[in-house]
Scaffold this active site. Structure first.
Site, PDB file in Angstrom:
ATOM      1  CG  HIS B 142      -1.923   0.950   1.409  1.00 38.52           C
ATOM      2  ND1 HIS B 142      -1.682   2.250   1.748  1.00 38.52           N
ATOM      3  CD2 HIS B 142      -3.271   0.823   1.274  1.00 38.52           C
ATOM      4  CE1 HIS B 142      -2.840   2.897   1.808  1.00 38.52           C
ATOM      5  NE2 HIS B 142      -3.820   2.059   1.518  1.00 38.52           N
ATOM      6  CG  ASP B 219       0.427  -2.446   6.140  1.00 39.66           C
ATOM      7  OD1 ASP B 219      -0.483  -2.557   6.995  1.00 39.66           O
ATOM      8  OD2 ASP B 219       0.266  -1.881   5.044  1.00 39.66           O
ATOM      9  CD  GLN B 222      -6.545  -4.600   3.757  1.00 40.54           C
ATOM     10  OE1 GLN B 222      -7.441  -5.417   3.933  1.00 40.54           O
ATOM     11  NE2 GLN B 222      -6.786  -3.334   3.480  1.00 40.54           N
ATOM     12  CE  LYS B 245      -7.263  -0.459   5.813  1.00 39.77           C
ATOM     13  NZ  LYS B 245      -8.116   0.213   4.813  1.00 39.77           N
ATOM     14  CB  CYS B 385      -3.917   3.443  -1.408  1.00 38.45           C
ATOM     15  SG  CYS B 385      -5.132   4.734  -1.155  1.00 38.45           S
TER      16      CYS B 385
END
Lengths: 161, 430
Positions: B142, B219, B222, B245, B385
């Site tokens: 991202h 990261d 997700q 999220k 993104c």
């Protein structure tokens, strides 16, 4: 007509499939490169001015994008080519107003000035799509601004795209 | 992955009743099919209730003031921290509240930058980068886990290198030995791609990074909403995530850092609440996590996030994963039967999350999204993104359906039915 069909009218689909002005030509007086930050769609647009007078004498472009962005740049090419720059600026204002009208449209007299580009009125119901319809107009404005100051350098295109 | 843990129809109906928005009717009376959880998830009532309870009974600035409310607010804030940390398998002092994933990565970059500009040496030097050093990212990132590292490289003279992805958007592990070398100082990678949905095999990346003494940054934005997560077992040095999220509110997220690293790391953001002694010339800083929480904190949102995590824990992340795996299988199998579609990611549900990006031949994603919207189906269109991974898979943008634990088989089928009509609506493939 459903709201979906109202934005994907025959005229718009036709322009997207058989766009006017597509294919960059030399020489040019001003060039702009614009990107829609949402989808990464790109347009590179060139203008040529008439000798010694502030009149548009040629709009060409290249790029890829959705039906709305492709149809919009095609319709704008048809609408503004050959017009005095002052008139082009007025039409840009009118089109901008239309796009921000949230589906309410404009006074008939204003709408009539836009010719076939009025077919894009339905896009104003979809704030997420207004940018698509304005991409070509943004490129046109910058290309003219460059031409007016005698900057006929190629537009900056980022490396690696 | 066993789908036997998937939710029964009765359980799923009960869960959906907790999410008022899922019953929302669109302007034309159509039922909403929300398939954009990878962008932001919907929230169960308990999240808003927890935030309201805090607002109405305990709201005050934390870690300051001698009054009772300040004490109550501080307790609520620290309890939220403990809840989030526990969810990640971390201890509370290893969890820094941020405004989200993006802020967490920027905070890290600012800290590394502070260390890189500090000529006095000391323990912060392990965070310094400079000419000759390498910062490694991947092509699957991202923009939030790419652009800040580009800046760090530009400002320090370090080199930015990246692991490429394959045609299904999976990080090319066979490139590890070429890209991660002796001068690599940082290896930043996503836990799961928000485009391809591919889950990153973390172990080989962590092994290679640690072999050369590089710090790892995951990261988890997700990954965290969809699978059980244990930062200790994954052996990552840092991880970042966002509440919104994973059923929580906007404006809050977290940065996990291994305790000894946060102890040694200089702060990247400076101001009130993170200092000890301040004179007109200098300041000393608090221990972590307070050192990294400058300014007034989003306490209400932290409380809401903890409520979201409690909701997930009650359900069990193993069941969330099983439920989404079953639904992802159904979605992928259905898509495989529709001509003119290409899934931009792994074709099987194993090793991926339920974010499924599509190329629809001959139809621009914006147009596809418009068609689906008219059918009441909310998907994401554009580059999400993440431009480089799209480019690597040969497209500029895509149409993405992404599943949450509250989606149903019926919703997947409605999406499949609608997406099968997109090309004919636009006069393609007839």
């Amino acid at each position: 007509m459903s709201s979906l069909d109202s934005i994907y009218q025959e005229l718009i689909i036709d322009h997207a499939k058989h766009p006017q002005g597509r294919g960059l030509v030399e020489p040019f007086d001003g060039e702009s490169f614009q990107v829609n930050p949402v989808c990464g769609d790109q347009i590179r647009l060139r203008v040529r001015l008439a000798d010694g007078e502030p009149v548009l004498r040629g709009v060409t472009w290249d790029g890829q994008g959705c039906t709305i962005s492709q149809a919009s740049v095609s319709l704008l090419t048809e609408l503004v080519d050959g017009l005095p720059l002052e008139r082009v600026a007025e039409l840009e204002q009118v089109f901008n107003q239309l796009m921000h009208s949230r589906g309410h449209g404009l006074d008939q007299a204003l709408e009539d000035q836009l010719g076939d580009a009025i077919a894009l009125a339905g896009v104003s119901l979809y704030p997420m799509r207004v940018k698509c319809a304005l991409l070509g107009w943004m490129a046109l404005r910058e290309a003219i601004a460059k031409a007016l100051v005698g900057d006929s350098s190629p537009a900056h295109i980022p490396e690696g795209i | 992955m066993t789908d036997s843990l998937a939710l029964s129809d009765i359980e799923l109906a009960a869960i959906r009743a907790d999410f008022p928005l899922l019953g929302h009717r669109l302007a034309d009376g159509k039922e909403l099919v929300y398939l954009d959880t990878a962008a932001t998830s919907q929230r169960p009532r308990v999240v808003e209730e927890a935030m309201r309870e805090f607002t109405e009974n305990h709201n005050a600035a934390v870690h300051r003031g001698a009054h009772q409310l300040a004490a109550e607010a501080t307790l609520a804030y620290e309890a939220a921290r403990a809840g989030v940390a526990d969810f990640l398998g971390a201890s509370p002092e290893e969890l820094v509240f941020t405004s989200g994933t993006t802020a967490g990565i920027n905070l890290l970059v600012a800290s590394f930058l502070a260390a890189s500009g500090n000529k006095s040496g000391g323990s912060s030097q392990r965070f310094a980068v400079g000419p000759g050093d390498r910062i490694v990212v991947t092509e699957a990132e991202h923009h939030s886990n790419l652009v800040p590292w580009q800046r760090l490289a530009q400002l320090t003279g370090a080199e930015l290198a990246w692991l490429p992805v394959d045609s299904a958007g999976r990080i090319r592990l066979d490139e590890i030995s070429r890209v991660i070398g002796p001068r690599s100082r940082i290896v930043a990678f996503t836990g799961a791609s928000n485009v391809s949905g591919a889950v990153t095999p973390v172990a080989p990346l962590v092994d290679a990074a640690h072999q050369v003494g590089a710090l790892t940054v995951m990261d988890a934005a997700q990954l965290a909403p969809h699978q059980p997560l244990d930062v200790g077992a994954l052996r990552v040095d840092f991880a970042v995530l966002s509440a919104h999220k994973m059923l929580g509110p906007n404006g809050i997220g977290g940065l996990y850092g291994r305790a000894e690293l946060l102890q040694a790391m200089p702060p990247g953001s400076l101001g009130g609440s993170m200092v000890e002694i301040v004179t007109m010339r200098e300041a000393t800083f608090q221990p972590p996590p307070a050192r990294f929480e400058a300014g007034t904190q989003a306490v209400t949102q932290a409380v809401g996030w903890a409520a979201a995590i409690a909701y997930l824990n009650d359900l069990g992340m193993d069941r969330v994963a099983a439920q989404e795996h079953a639904l992802t299988s159904r979605l992928l199998a259905g898509l495989a039967r529709i001509p003119g579609l290409r899934v931009l990611g792994p074709a099987e549900a194993d090793g991926r999350i339920g974010a499924v990006a599509l190329e629809i031949e001959g139809v621009h994603p914006h147009d596809a999204g418009q068609f689906l919207d008219a059918e009441g189906i909310a998907v994401r269109v554009g580059h999400h993104c993440a431009q480089p991974i799209h480019r690597a898979m040969g497209v500029t943008s895509s149409t993405r359906a992404s599943l949450g634990l509250y989606n149903t088989a019926l919703e997947v089928d409605r999406f499949l039915d609608a997406v099968s009509q997109v090309r004919s609506y636009f006069g393609v493939g007839r």
